[in-house]
Design a protein around this motif. Structure first.
Motif, PDB file in Angstrom:
ATOM      1  N   LEU A 104      44.349  43.382  45.527  1.00 19.58           N
ATOM      2  CA  LEU A 104      45.065  42.323  45.512  1.00 19.58           C
ATOM      3  C   LEU A 104      44.775  41.152  46.619  1.00 19.58           C
ATOM      4  O   LEU A 104      44.858  40.023  46.333  1.00 19.58           O
ATOM      5  CB  LEU A 104      46.547  42.631  45.690  1.00 19.58           C
ATOM      6  CG  LEU A 104      47.303  43.494  44.355  1.00 19.58           C
ATOM      7  CD1 LEU A 104      48.470  44.037  44.934  1.00 19.58           C
ATOM      8  CD2 LEU A 104      47.280  42.508  43.331  1.00 19.58           C
ATOM      9  N   ALA A 105      44.368  41.822  47.984  1.00 17.84           N
ATOM     10  CA  ALA A 105      43.923  40.698  48.766  1.00 17.84           C
ATOM     11  C   ALA A 105      42.616  39.950  48.468  1.00 17.84           C
ATOM     12  O   ALA A 105      42.338  38.854  49.158  1.00 17.84           O
ATOM     13  CB  ALA A 105      43.758  41.436  50.108  1.00 17.84           C
ATOM     14  N   LYS A 106      41.795  40.523  47.625  1.00 12.63           N
ATOM     15  CA  LYS A 106      40.847  39.564  47.210  1.00 12.63           C
ATOM     16  C   LYS A 106      41.021  38.473  46.227  1.00 12.63           C
ATOM     17  O   LYS A 106      40.385  37.494  45.965  1.00 12.63           O
ATOM     18  CB  LYS A 106      39.798  40.650  46.357  1.00 12.63           C
ATOM     19  CG  LYS A 106      39.186  41.573  47.178  1.00 12.63           C
ATOM     20  CD  LYS A 106      38.283  42.501  46.373  1.00 12.63           C
ATOM     21  CE  LYS A 106      37.750  43.582  47.260  1.00 12.63           C
ATOM     22  NZ  LYS A 106      36.834  44.561  46.414  1.00 12.63           N
ATOM     23  N   VAL A 107      42.288  38.536  45.498  1.00 10.44           N
ATOM     24  CA  VAL A 107      42.704  37.413  44.640  1.00 10.44           C
ATOM     25  C   VAL A 107      42.833  35.983  45.340  1.00 10.44           C
ATOM     26  O   VAL A 107      43.408  36.089  46.516  1.00 10.44           O
ATOM     27  CB  VAL A 107      43.952  37.810  43.936  1.00 10.44           C
ATOM     28  CG1 VAL A 107      44.286  36.870  43.007  1.00 10.44           C
ATOM     29  CG2 VAL A 107      43.902  39.122  43.133  1.00 10.44           C
TER      30      VAL A 107
ATOM     31  N   ALA B 194      38.095  40.904  41.978  1.00  8.11           N
ATOM     32  CA  ALA B 194      38.917  41.865  42.134  1.00  8.11           C
ATOM     33  C   ALA B 194      39.465  42.629  40.896  1.00  8.11           C
ATOM     34  O   ALA B 194      39.280  42.107  39.743  1.00  8.11           O
ATOM     35  CB  ALA B 194      40.500  41.394  42.682  1.00  8.11           C
ATOM     36  N   GLN B 195      39.466  44.026  40.965  1.00  9.95           N
ATOM     37  CA  GLN B 195      39.566  44.901  39.884  1.00  9.95           C
ATOM     38  C   GLN B 195      41.010  45.383  39.617  1.00  9.95           C
ATOM     39  O   GLN B 195      41.662  45.847  40.540  1.00  9.95           O
ATOM     40  CB  GLN B 195      38.710  46.286  39.840  1.00  9.95           C
ATOM     41  CG  GLN B 195      37.092  45.808  39.602  1.00  9.95           C
ATOM     42  CD  GLN B 195      36.856  46.072  38.201  1.00  9.95           C
ATOM     43  OE1 GLN B 195      38.146  46.569  37.367  1.00  9.95           O
ATOM     44  NE2 GLN B 195      35.842  45.808  37.878  1.00  9.95           N
TER      45      GLN B 195
ATOM     46  N   THR C  22      38.403  42.749  29.676  1.00  7.59           N
ATOM     47  CA  THR C  22      38.066  42.655  31.352  1.00  7.59           C
ATOM     48  C   THR C  22      39.416  43.440  31.909  1.00  7.59           C
ATOM     49  O   THR C  22      40.378  43.393  31.457  1.00  7.59           O
ATOM     50  CB  THR C  22      38.066  41.390  31.783  1.00  7.59           C
ATOM     51  OG1 THR C  22      37.940  41.574  33.227  1.00  7.59           O
ATOM     52  CG2 THR C  22      39.287  40.590  31.787  1.00  7.59           C
ATOM     53  N   SER C  23      38.799  44.219  32.746  1.00 10.08           N
ATOM     54  CA  SER C  23      39.951  44.715  33.925  1.00 10.08           C
ATOM     55  C   SER C  23      39.965  44.002  35.116  1.00 10.08           C
ATOM     56  O   SER C  23      40.617  44.404  35.917  1.00 10.08           O
ATOM     57  CB  SER C  23      39.373  46.381  33.981  1.00 10.08           C
ATOM     58  OG  SER C  23      38.073  46.191  34.692  1.00 10.08           O
ATOM     59  N   LEU C  24      39.192  42.813  35.118  1.00 10.06           N
ATOM     60  CA  LEU C  24      39.364  42.204  36.394  1.00 10.06           C
ATOM     61  C   LEU C  24      40.792  41.460  36.413  1.00 10.06           C
ATOM     62  O   LEU C  24      41.440  41.257  35.490  1.00 10.06           O
ATOM     63  CB  LEU C  24      38.255  41.122  36.117  1.00 10.06           C
ATOM     64  CG  LEU C  24      36.730  41.526  36.491  1.00 10.06           C
ATOM     65  CD1 LEU C  24      35.933  40.069  36.427  1.00 10.06           C
ATOM     66  CD2 LEU C  24      36.534  42.123  37.728  1.00 10.06           C
TER      67      LEU C  24
END
Length: 280
Positions: A155-158, A163-164, A112-114
């Motif tokens: 990064l804010a989605k983590v 997030a990718q 994964t790249s997540l």
């Protein structure tokens, strides 16, 4: 008489000088003719054509160097993580029920790249953000991305959403869809990851993503993710060293533009890692 004789020639000389000045052609008064202006423009254009490729090449080399540095720092972080987790690389979390084609994590342990899944839980290299990469989270993003990617936004989605990052991570080697291994795979041991499906020692740990998909999948936020103009990939190996591998014959390109191949995406990503296992 003496005074007049001195002043009179001065006036005569000044008047004569004025007449000479008024008769000077425009080219001798500091201006440019049209021909001269066109010549200057042509010279500038030639110089620009000579310099721009060099500048572009210099920028590409700079982005490559930063990418390699990022992967080396990730390698150090993985070493630190393993020392705190009984020698294991980052692994998990368990994949939640698959409810949307926009979810890139339907299988636990898949490449994964997540860096986080749709629940917001950190995944793969994203697990390093809690501690090992807390002070330098942007190393998870390659400056050589071919598509706009806002690192701060991702990064804010983590913690809240999917997030990718920029790098594929060998996340246990699972390729079966909607599958959770009953136990943590043995190849997650950093010092002894075992062999790949071809019987070759597992060595490649993370690499630049080169992922191509049909354009109409953008509605599900499934978009192409490529780096370095698809010319090469930088690869982090389990011993911590990084190498640049040429993408000859697109051997590291995950080309999923054929809808019939989409279900094999994880297998294709793992194949790219297995090719890298054979490189120095």
């Amino acid at each position: 008489m003496f005074k007049a004789a001195v002043i009179k020639p001065a006036f005569i000389w000044r008047d004569a000088h004025r007449k000479v000045l008024t008769r000077l052609p425009a080219s001798q008064q500091g201006g440019f003719t049209l021909v001269e202006l066109l010549v200057v423009i042509a010279i500038i254009a030639i110089l620009a054509s000579l310099l721009l490729p060099g500048l572009s090449s210099a920028k590409a080399r700079s982005r490559k160097a930063v990418c390699i540095s990022n992967l080396r720092q990730i390698g150090v972080a993985v070493q630190g993580y393993a020392s705190d987790h009984e020698g294991r690389m980052p692994y998990g979390p368990f994949a939640p029920p698959f409810t949307s084609p926009a979810s890139f994590y339907p299988s636990t342990g898949s490449p994964t790249s997540l860096i986080s899944i749709q629940t917001g839980a950190p995944v793969g290299l994203g697990l390093l953000l809690n501690r090992e990469l807390a002070s330098q989270p942007k190393v998870l993003f390659c400056p050589g991305s071919d598509q706009p990617l806002d690192a701060e936004k991702e990064l804010a989605k983590v913690g809240t959403n999917q997030a990718q990052g920029s790098y594929y991570y060998r996340h246990g080697g699972v390729t079966r869809l909607f599958y959770t291994p009953p136990t943590i795979p043995p190849n997650t041991m950093l010092d002894s990851p075992g062999t790949n499906r071809n019987g070759i020692q597992i060595r490649a740990l993370a690499m630049d993503s080169i992922f191509l998909v049909p354009p109409d999948l953008a509605a599900f936020n499934v978009k192409p993710r490529t780096h370095h103009q698809q010319q090469f990939v930088n690869v982090l190996f389990t011993d911590g060293h990084v190498n640049s591998l040429q993408n000859k014959n697109a051997e590291f390109t995950i080309d999923m533009r054929n809808y019939g191949e989409l279900q094999n995406a994880f297998d294709r990503i793992l194949q790219a890692f297995e090719r890298a296992d054979e490189r120095p």
